[in-house]
Design a protein around this motif. Structure first.
Motif, PDB file in Angstrom:
ATOM      1  N   ALA A  65      -2.683  -6.146  -1.354  1.00  0.00           N
ATOM      2  CA  ALA A  65      -2.563  -4.696  -0.926  1.00  0.00           C
ATOM      3  C   ALA A  65      -2.178  -4.671   0.408  1.00  0.00           C
ATOM      4  N   PHE A  66      -2.111  -5.539   1.303  1.00  0.00           N
ATOM      5  CA  PHE A  66      -1.717  -5.661   2.661  1.00  0.00           C
ATOM      6  C   PHE A  66      -0.076  -5.452   2.530  1.00  0.00           C
TER       7      PHE A  66
ATOM      8  N   ASN B 175       0.696  -1.354  -0.169  1.00  0.00           N
ATOM      9  CA  ASN B 175       0.024  -0.034  -0.167  1.00  0.00           C
ATOM     10  C   ASN B 175       0.764   1.215  -0.112  1.00  0.00           C
ATOM     11  N   ARG B 176       2.154   1.044  -0.397  1.00  0.00           N
ATOM     12  CA  ARG B 176       2.957   2.409  -0.460  1.00  0.00           C
ATOM     13  C   ARG B 176       3.935   2.147  -1.566  1.00  0.00           C
ATOM     14  N   LEU B 177       4.434   3.138  -2.174  1.00  0.00           N
ATOM     15  CA  LEU B 177       5.360   3.209  -3.292  1.00  0.00           C
ATOM     16  C   LEU B 177       6.921   3.708  -3.025  1.00  0.00           C
ATOM     17  N   SER B 178       7.702   2.874  -3.109  1.00  0.00           N
ATOM     18  CA  SER B 178       9.214   3.251  -2.850  1.00  0.00           C
ATOM     19  C   SER B 178       9.703   4.054  -3.715  1.00  0.00           C
ATOM     20  N   LYS B 179      10.874   4.668  -3.619  1.00  0.00           N
ATOM     21  CA  LYS B 179      11.534   5.186  -4.948  1.00  0.00           C
ATOM     22  C   LYS B 179      11.924   4.186  -5.895  1.00  0.00           C
TER      23      LYS B 179
ATOM     24  N   PHE C  44      -3.289  -3.420  -6.570  1.00  0.00           N
ATOM     25  CA  PHE C  44      -4.362  -4.060  -5.592  1.00  0.00           C
ATOM     26  C   PHE C  44      -4.929  -2.930  -4.731  1.00  0.00           C
ATOM     27  N   ASP C  45      -4.443  -1.751  -4.457  1.00  0.00           N
ATOM     28  CA  ASP C  45      -4.543  -0.961  -3.593  1.00  0.00           C
ATOM     29  C   ASP C  45      -5.243   0.256  -4.152  1.00  0.00           C
ATOM     30  N   GLU C  46      -6.385   0.719  -3.943  1.00  0.00           N
ATOM     31  CA  GLU C  46      -7.192   1.678  -4.696  1.00  0.00           C
ATOM     32  C   GLU C  46      -6.452   3.059  -4.465  1.00  0.00           C
ATOM     33  N   GLY C  47      -5.677   3.472  -3.336  1.00  0.00           N
ATOM     34  CA  GLY C  47      -5.072   4.641  -3.068  1.00  0.00           C
ATOM     35  C   GLY C  47      -3.977   4.835  -4.028  1.00  0.00           C
TER      36      GLY C  47
ATOM     37  N   CYS D 185      -3.599   3.135  -7.142  1.00  0.00           N
ATOM     38  CA  CYS D 185      -4.013   3.055  -8.614  1.00  0.00           C
ATOM     39  C   CYS D 185      -3.719   4.619  -9.154  1.00  0.00           C
ATOM     40  N   LEU D 186      -4.140   5.763  -8.860  1.00  0.00           N
ATOM     41  CA  LEU D 186      -4.071   6.867  -9.576  1.00  0.00           C
ATOM     42  C   LEU D 186      -2.552   7.428  -9.433  1.00  0.00           C
ATOM     43  N   GLU D 187      -2.068   7.046  -8.660  1.00  0.00           N
ATOM     44  CA  GLU D 187      -0.600   7.448  -8.460  1.00  0.00           C
ATOM     45  C   GLU D 187       0.304   6.688  -9.276  1.00  0.00           C
ATOM     46  N   ILE D 188      -0.011   5.389  -9.538  1.00  0.00           N
ATOM     47  CA  ILE D 188       0.531   4.755 -10.544  1.00  0.00           C
ATOM     48  C   ILE D 188       0.372   4.980 -11.883  1.00  0.00           C
ATOM     49  N   ARG D 189      -0.802   5.359 -12.191  1.00  0.00           N
ATOM     50  CA  ARG D 189      -1.189   5.919 -13.553  1.00  0.00           C
ATOM     51  C   ARG D 189      -0.774   7.217 -13.831  1.00  0.00           C
ATOM     52  N   LYS D 190      -0.340   7.905 -12.919  1.00  0.00           N
ATOM     53  CA  LYS D 190       0.444   9.386 -13.150  1.00  0.00           C
ATOM     54  C   LYS D 190       1.828   8.918 -13.365  1.00  0.00           C
ATOM     55  N   ILE D 191       2.390   8.061 -12.665  1.00  0.00           N
ATOM     56  CA  ILE D 191       3.735   7.669 -13.156  1.00  0.00           C
ATOM     57  C   ILE D 191       3.868   7.276 -14.274  1.00  0.00           C
ATOM     58  N   VAL D 192       2.946   6.270 -14.912  1.00  0.00           N
ATOM     59  CA  VAL D 192       2.746   5.673 -16.067  1.00  0.00           C
ATOM     60  C   VAL D 192       2.837   6.592 -17.171  1.00  0.00           C
ATOM     61  N   THR D 193       1.766   7.816 -17.283  1.00  0.00           N
ATOM     62  CA  THR D 193       1.750   8.812 -18.080  1.00  0.00           C
ATOM     63  C   THR D 193       2.838   9.622 -18.038  1.00  0.00           C
TER      64      THR D 193
END
Length: 170
Positions: A159-160, A104-108, A127-130, A132-140
């Motif tokens: 997600a745990f 449920n968190r992103l590291s560098k 798997f973590d709703e929170g 998803c948007l952050e990952i899409r932003k990185i992908v874009t």
């Protein structure tokens, strides 16, 4: 939720590497390794193996997480060895069919792996709703298609922060 983690789950995971069914879809496990102290660093390696086991046992994937094992061979504090581990991880990611962002968190380091997957136009499962948007932003930001990022609610255990402890009620 059924507890798939038994006393010998890590030994069972090791057998995926010698099984005849290695032609399954290959999943690259993207999860945190960095930690505040050595104990948590080692714990994050174990957690990466737990994600691998779940992907193998429940999702029928051939799961790979270089950070689950490489820190036992290469020292993250030695720049040349860290670079070698990162290079190996990127190569393994390139040979995978899907990237699975676990926890449920992103590291560098995870952000770097996601960026690399985006550049390769790879499918990414989170798997973590929170996140998803952050990952899409990185992908874009790295020239990828945000439609390659999918949210999986069926396998919420991924997600745990520690699926084994969660199922054991610790």
């Amino acid at each position: 939720m059924e507890n798939i983690y038994h006393k010998y789950w890590e030994q069972e995971l090791a057998y995926q590497f010698i099984a005849d069914n290695r032609c399954r879809r290959k999943a690259y496990i993207c999860s945190p390794l960095s930690a505040e102290n050595a104990e948590d660093f080692v714990e994050n390696m174990r957690i990466a193996r737990a994600y691998m086991f779940y992907a193998m046992k429940v999702m029928d994937l051939y799961a790979r997480a270089p950070h689950a094992y490489l820190p036992m061979l290469l020292c993250d504090a030695v720049p040349a060895e860290r670079a070698l581990a990162l290079q190996f991880g990127q190569r393994l990611l390139e040979e995978s069919d899907i990237v699975m962002v676990c926890g449920n968190r992103l590291s560098k380091g995870m952000c770097g792996e996601i960026a690399h997957a985006a550049a390769l136009n790879m499918p990414i499962l989170t798997f973590d709703e929170g996140l998803c948007l952050e990952i899409r932003k990185i992908v874009t930001q790295h020239g990828g298609n945000k439609k390659n990022v999918r949210m999986d609610r069926e396998h919420a255990l991924m997600a745990f922060p520690d699926p084994v402890s969660y199922l054991e009620g610790r």
